[in-house]
Design an enzyme around this catalytic site. Structure first.
Site, PDB file in Angstrom:
ATOM      1  N   HIS A 133      -2.567  -1.089  -3.461  1.00 49.86           N
ATOM      2  CA  HIS A 133      -3.717  -0.199  -3.317  1.00 49.86           C
ATOM      3  C   HIS A 133      -3.555   1.006  -4.233  1.00 49.86           C
ATOM      4  CE1 HIS A 133      -4.242  -1.880   1.020  1.00 49.86           C
ATOM      5  NE2 HIS A 133      -4.763  -2.678   0.118  1.00 49.86           N
ATOM      6  N   SER A 183       0.854  -1.190   0.000  1.00 46.48           N
ATOM      7  CA  SER A 183       0.000   0.000   0.000  1.00 46.48           C
ATOM      8  C   SER A 183       0.887   1.236   0.000  1.00 46.48           C
ATOM      9  CB  SER A 183      -0.960  -0.029   1.189  1.00 46.48           C
ATOM     10  OG  SER A 183      -1.916   1.019   1.092  1.00 46.48           O
ATOM     11  N   THR A 184       0.760   2.104   0.996  1.00 39.76           N
ATOM     12  CA  THR A 184       1.519   3.356   1.017  1.00 39.76           C
ATOM     13  C   THR A 184       3.015   3.093   0.928  1.00 39.76           C
ATOM     14  OG1 THR A 184      -0.181   4.238   2.492  1.00 39.76           O
ATOM     15  CG2 THR A 184       1.850   5.512   2.261  1.00 39.76           C
ATOM     16  N   MET A 205      -0.062   1.445   5.153  1.00 39.67           N
ATOM     17  CA  MET A 205      -0.860   1.848   6.294  1.00 39.67           C
ATOM     18  C   MET A 205      -1.966   0.818   6.540  1.00 39.67           C
ATOM     19  SD  MET A 205      -1.342   4.351   8.540  1.00 39.67           S
ATOM     20  CE  MET A 205      -0.668   5.868   7.855  1.00 39.67           C
ATOM     21  N   ASP A 232      -4.362  -4.443   6.046  1.00 38.21           N
ATOM     22  CA  ASP A 232      -4.760  -5.302   4.935  1.00 38.21           C
ATOM     23  C   ASP A 232      -3.617  -6.254   4.587  1.00 38.21           C
ATOM     24  OD1 ASP A 232      -6.311  -6.364   2.894  1.00 38.21           O
ATOM     25  OD2 ASP A 232      -5.638  -4.875   1.420  1.00 38.21           O
TER      26      ASP A 232
END
Length: 366
Positions: free
Chosen positions: A205, A179-180, A299, A302
């Site tokens: 993401h 993700s991030t 972050m 998930d």
């Protein structure tokens, strides 16, 4: 989430955008968010550079389409000097998507899309801007160490307690979630895994309009056949698929001895669609001990539950070490669940996977 500085002062934000309307809108939104304060605005790359030197912001929001010098050049200059969290505020899709992916590769922390009055509403922009600023603020303590240690030579270290060796057989698949901060991290890992010629599935993401561009950039960087996953597509050696952004989750099913991509619409899982958890759970069911799961920077949590399912199914599981993450949320959650066999610095994940394959008798690449 606490975002204020250690002394209790608000997080200082510099807005770099050539639109006076956007400057005013973002200033209003940011100043209205608890723990944040706009300390300056700049309308060009040159003004942005001068403001960064003078004001020393904690976070910068950056529009890439600026008069004169392009925003990408300012980003590269800023990150070369100081690993500052930079949030890209971009136009949606088209050339804007290409530029945004390049910015993330350079080290921008995250991005959000500007409102367009139709699909991307002002209300949605306000919500996403504040959430992205919170992610950027959370990354400040880790971002310097992450960029300095991304290629660290520290060895992988055990995480969860040892277990019985998985059954011998062919390694069929590598599954990656991020993700991030994940765009450069996924690129690093896939580049280092490319020589294994194993099928790779990726959930990063990212909203619609960006995942296809991301896949194209990965193909260029790795030499693999990388594209957005298609429903019913059979996974083959030397190829990688990226879950398309949007309302469908990517699952992997076993059909007549082959692994196949399935795209299914469904609600958000662990706050996301596509969800790393959904993909990992499906890999646990379809590939079991013949898969390797890798959870990278991001972050939230998930992927943590899904990685645990993979480990229980006999797969080898690795997480990116916290000191090399831009945001150590997802890997930390997986560690706390006991989902990870090994904790590995970003720059060593490819080598660790190669070692795992060599360590386990009877395993070979597809």
């Amino acid at each position: 989430m606490s975002v204020a500085t250690p002394a209790g002062a608000p997080v200082k934000v510099l807005v770099v955008d050539d639109s006076v309307l956007m400057q005013k809108l973002m200033t209003q939104i940011i100043n209205g968010a608890p723990g944040f304060e706009v300390i300056g605005v700049a309308g060009s790359a040159e003004e942005g550079w001068d403001a960064i030197q003078e004001l020393r912001p904690d976070v910068v929001t950056l529009d890439l389409e600026l008069p004169g010098r392009h925003g990408l050049k300012l980003l590269a200059r800023v990150l070369k000097q100081d690993p500052l969290p930079v949030l890209i505020v971009s136009a949606f899709g088209g050339p804007g998507a290409d530029n945004t992916i390049q910015a993330l590769e350079l080290g921008a922390i995250d991005f959000i899309e500007k409102p367009d009055g139709t699909t991307h509403t002002l209300e949605g922009f306000m919500k996403h801007l504040v959430a992205a600023l919170q992610r950027a603020a959370a990354s400040r303590k880790m971002i310097a160490a992450a960029r300095q240690m991304a290629q660290a030579a520290a060895p992988a270290r055990p995480a969860a307690p040892p277990r019985e060796p998985a059954r011998a057989g062919k390694t069929s698949l590598i599954a990656i979630g991020a993700s991030t901060g994940g765009v450069p991290a996924v690129q690093t890992v896939m580049r280092d895994l490319a020589h294994l010629r194993l099928p790779v599935v990726v959930v990063q993401h990212m909203p619609p309009g960006y995942t296809a561009k991301f896949a194209t950039r990965l193909a260029t960087a790795t030499g693999l056949d990388v594209h957005e996953a298609m429903d019913g597509e059979r996974l083959r050696p030397g190829m990688a698929v990226v879950a398309p952004g949007g309302p469908r989750h990517l699952e992997i099913e076993e059909r007549r001895g082959e692994l196949v991509c399935i795209l299914k619409e469904g609600p958000l899982v662990s706050g996301h669609s596509p969800s790393v958890d959904v993909m990992f759970h499906s890999v646990a069911r379809s590939a079991g001990a013949h898969a390797i799961g890798i959870l990278l920077t991001g972050m939230g949590r998930d992927g943590a539950d899904g990685l645990l399912a993979m480990r229980k199914a006999g797969a080898e599981t690795l997480i990116q070490s916290g000191e090399t993450c831009v945001v150590n949320g997802m890997p930390k959650a997986a560690f706390e669940l006991g989902a990870a066999d090994r904790v590995v610095p970003l720059g060593q994940i490819g080598a660790a996977v190669g070692q795992l394959i060599g360590e386990r008798p009877g395993l070979r690449t597809a």
